[in-house]
Enzyme design. Sequence first.
Site, mmCIF file in Angstrom:
data_model
loop_
_atom_site.group_PDB
_atom_site.id
_atom_site.type_symbol
_atom_site.label_atom_id
_atom_site.label_comp_id
_atom_site.label_asym_id
_atom_site.label_seq_id
_atom_site.Cartn_x
_atom_site.Cartn_y
_atom_site.Cartn_z
ATOM 1 N N SER A 51 5.680 -4.037 8.006
ATOM 2 C CA SER A 51 6.307 -2.683 7.362
ATOM 3 C C SER A 51 5.628 -1.601 7.435
ATOM 4 O O SER A 51 4.589 -0.753 7.141
ATOM 5 C CB SER A 51 5.371 -2.588 5.530
ATOM 6 O OG SER A 51 3.670 -2.616 6.230
ATOM 7 N N HIS B 87 4.816 -9.072 4.342
ATOM 8 C CA HIS B 87 4.136 -10.461 4.464
ATOM 9 C C HIS B 87 4.416 -11.111 4.400
ATOM 10 O O HIS B 87 3.713 -12.328 4.662
ATOM 11 C CB HIS B 87 2.392 -9.698 4.439
ATOM 12 C CG HIS B 87 2.530 -8.474 5.252
ATOM 13 N ND1 HIS B 87 1.337 -7.562 4.461
ATOM 14 C CD2 HIS B 87 2.755 -7.927 6.342
ATOM 15 C CE1 HIS B 87 0.995 -6.554 5.496
ATOM 16 N NE2 HIS B 87 2.125 -6.716 6.450
ATOM 17 N N GLU C 15 0.251 -5.600 -1.237
ATOM 18 C CA GLU C 15 -1.153 -6.647 -0.655
ATOM 19 C C GLU C 15 -2.375 -6.361 -2.059
ATOM 20 O O GLU C 15 -2.770 -4.873 -2.876
ATOM 21 C CB GLU C 15 -2.044 -6.245 0.714
ATOM 22 C CG GLU C 15 -1.566 -5.821 1.487
ATOM 23 C CD GLU C 15 -1.824 -5.434 2.849
ATOM 24 O OE1 GLU C 15 -3.192 -4.773 2.584
ATOM 25 O OE2 GLU C 15 -1.024 -5.012 3.337
ATOM 26 N N GLU D 258 -1.802 -11.961 6.205
ATOM 27 C CA GLU D 258 -2.276 -11.772 7.275
ATOM 28 C C GLU D 258 -4.030 -12.829 6.488
ATOM 29 O O GLU D 258 -5.013 -12.091 6.258
ATOM 30 C CB GLU D 258 -2.874 -9.945 6.108
ATOM 31 C CG GLU D 258 -2.264 -9.056 7.349
ATOM 32 C CD GLU D 258 -2.163 -7.798 6.546
ATOM 33 O OE1 GLU D 258 -2.592 -7.597 5.608
ATOM 34 O OE2 GLU D 258 -1.770 -6.839 6.913
ATOM 35 N N ASP E 256 -2.303 -2.828 -1.575
ATOM 36 C CA ASP E 256 -1.420 -1.404 -0.880
ATOM 37 C C ASP E 256 -0.029 -1.811 -1.704
ATOM 38 O O ASP E 256 0.391 -3.168 -1.471
ATOM 39 C CB ASP E 256 -1.736 -2.823 0.236
ATOM 40 C CG ASP E 256 -0.722 -1.477 1.733
ATOM 41 O OD1 ASP E 256 0.643 -0.640 1.107
ATOM 42 O OD2 ASP E 256 -0.017 -1.945 2.487
ATOM 43 N N GLU F 41 -3.152 2.093 -1.680
ATOM 44 C CA GLU F 41 -2.168 2.314 -0.741
ATOM 45 C C GLU F 41 -1.202 2.534 -0.983
ATOM 46 O O GLU F 41 0.000 1.944 -1.797
ATOM 47 C CB GLU F 41 -2.936 1.576 0.315
ATOM 48 C CG GLU F 41 -2.041 1.691 1.707
ATOM 49 C CD GLU F 41 -2.164 0.957 2.778
ATOM 50 O OE1 GLU F 41 -3.776 0.399 2.195
ATOM 51 O OE2 GLU F 41 -1.741 0.516 3.132
ATOM 52 N N ASP G 181 -0.631 5.675 3.746
ATOM 53 C CA ASP G 181 -0.422 4.930 5.518
ATOM 54 C C ASP G 181 1.057 4.662 6.150
ATOM 55 O O ASP G 181 0.716 5.985 6.974
ATOM 56 C CB ASP G 181 -0.337 3.124 4.967
ATOM 57 C CG ASP G 181 -0.431 2.733 5.799
ATOM 58 O OD1 ASP G 181 -0.167 2.523 7.576
ATOM 59 O OD2 ASP G 181 0.211 1.330 5.793
ATOM 60 N N LYS H 35 -4.357 3.833 11.499
ATOM 61 C CA LYS H 35 -4.370 2.557 12.614
ATOM 62 C C LYS H 35 -3.754 3.224 13.737
ATOM 63 O O LYS H 35 -2.419 3.840 14.515
ATOM 64 C CB LYS H 35 -2.823 1.471 11.875
ATOM 65 C CG LYS H 35 -3.361 1.050 10.734
ATOM 66 C CD LYS H 35 -1.863 0.833 10.018
ATOM 67 C CE LYS H 35 -2.055 0.090 9.202
ATOM 68 N NZ LYS H 35 -0.451 -0.335 8.064
ATOM 69 N N HIS I 160 -6.172 -3.418 10.296
ATOM 70 C CA HIS I 160 -5.473 -2.999 10.984
ATOM 71 C C HIS I 160 -4.263 -3.476 10.837
ATOM 72 O O HIS I 160 -3.685 -2.836 9.955
ATOM 73 C CB HIS I 160 -6.197 -5.477 10.878
ATOM 74 C CG HIS I 160 -6.078 -5.569 9.300
ATOM 75 N ND1 HIS I 160 -6.182 -6.193 8.806
ATOM 76 C CD2 HIS I 160 -5.387 -4.822 8.895
ATOM 77 C CE1 HIS I 160 -5.489 -6.983 7.472
ATOM 78 N NE2 HIS I 160 -5.118 -6.070 7.649
ATOM 79 N N LYS J 276 -10.447 -2.443 6.504
ATOM 80 C CA LYS J 276 -8.558 -3.118 5.492
ATOM 81 C C LYS J 276 -8.395 -4.025 7.503
ATOM 82 O O LYS J 276 -8.308 -3.294 8.389
ATOM 83 C CB LYS J 276 -8.189 -2.585 5.495
ATOM 84 C CG LYS J 276 -7.005 -2.683 5.148
ATOM 85 C CD LYS J 276 -6.244 -2.484 4.212
ATOM 86 C CE LYS J 276 -4.942 -2.512 4.655
ATOM 87 N NZ LYS J 276 -3.180 -1.918 3.922
HETATM 88 P P1 PGA Z 1 2.007 -3.924 8.609
HETATM 89 O O1 PGA Z 1 0.730 -3.906 7.745
HETATM 90 O O2 PGA Z 1 1.044 -4.010 9.573
HETATM 91 O O3 PGA Z 1 2.916 -4.592 8.755
HETATM 92 O O4 PGA Z 1 2.873 -2.698 8.750
HETATM 93 C C1 PGA Z 1 -0.304 -3.140 6.541
HETATM 94 C C2 PGA Z 1 -0.181 -2.379 5.656
HETATM 95 O O5 PGA Z 1 1.060 -1.736 5.797
HETATM 96 O O6 PGA Z 1 -1.063 -1.588 5.322
HETATM 97 ZN ZN ZN Z 2 0.152 -0.356 4.218
#
Ligand code: PGA
Ligand code: ZN
Length: 399
Positions: free
Chosen positions: A40, A144, A153, A194, A230, A273, A300, A325, A353, A376
């Site tokens: 995503s 996911h 999430e 995940e 999330d 998130e 994010d 990230k 992650h 996270k």
């Molecule tokens: P992604 O998802 O690593 O697939 O982008 C994690 C997130 O959105 O936080």
């Molecule tokens: Zn996210």
Amino acid sequence: QISSVSLRRVLDSRGNPTVEADVLTESGGFGRAAAPSGASTGEYEAIELPANEAIANAREHAVPRLVDTVYAGDQRAVDGALRAADGTDNFSEIGANSAVAISMAAAKAGADVLGAPLYQHLGGAFRGDNFPIPLGNVIGGGEHAKDATDIQEFLAAPVGAPSVEEAVFANAKVHGEAGNILDERGIGAGKGDEGAWAPPISDAEAFEIMEEATSRVSEAVGFEIRFGLDVAATEMYDEDSDSYVYSDEEKSTDEQIEYMVDLVEEYDLAYVEDPLDENDYEAFAEITELVGDRTMICGDDLFVTNVSRLEEGIETGAGNSILIKPNQIGSLSDTFDAIELAVRNEYKTIISHRSGETEDTTIAHLAVATDADYIKTGTVAGERTAKLNELIRIAEDAV
Ligand code: PGA
Ligand code: ZN
């Protein structure tokens, strides 16, 4: 000085090829790191190229600028060389996957030369002694997992845990307890990318299960465990109809804000998130104002670890926390700049992650080095436990 940089394709947790880098120094230092990969992904992230292409381009352009030229311990010089080799502002030439793998491997080689653990090299002597609270993915769907929840999430947040170790085990217990509740209800569930349960249930039922699982475990362990989300709302947002598309309905932006605020109140959510689309700073500002300090509103896809996007967020009042990230921006120096800006402006930081991961544990060190508030990194899948177990080791080492 860096004496060699080698790049190879390795497997990530989805079975896709990703880039791994080895950095060697003249003095015998060695560092190895691998790039993670998102599903995503945000529109404004640095560009991940196919692994083969990223490796070929980095070998041609970046490696010659590093070898026999730059010190591994001089992170700004390493990352400056990567930027210069790439020549774009989103690493679309050498690939953010090659860039971040080299950047992190160089940091590890720099630490190795000093004989220091990575968190110590990156954090220095004046690092604080806080430990990040792990957010653990318990139930999920979105990008996911297919045929599971709309919200991507549902995360356990063991905010009252007295130690990182107890927090890690509490999250694993919540994951296990959610599995028990699914069993009790006769719902079979596979797992998402995940390691979260990916059951064919409504979001409403997922909220019930999270509430039940966190309160059962909280009672058993004797400290407060809240939970959060999330939403990854960018993936739900449809520009043409200007609405958020759920399995059974569509919501306007105002309705989405109202829905999120109601959820925060009903479940005392610790964390939300990406509740809104990545381009809607204004709606993010509105929701941040409405929920107050007890709940983190985290960007994010909104911020993508990017200093200029965070600056806009600070100006407009969008969010009160940022997901970090390293592969969204492509280098550790840029990652540190984003964290520093966030901290100066009282945004909480959550080191994260990606859904596609490897055994690489750099983010555990990064979280400790920068005194991050949260990390996270999943709950019970091997590529996730690699980071969590590293955190436990670091905590033992650093007291
Ligand atoms: P992604 O998802 O690593 O697939 O982008 C994690 C997130 O959105 O936080
Ligand atoms: Zn996210």
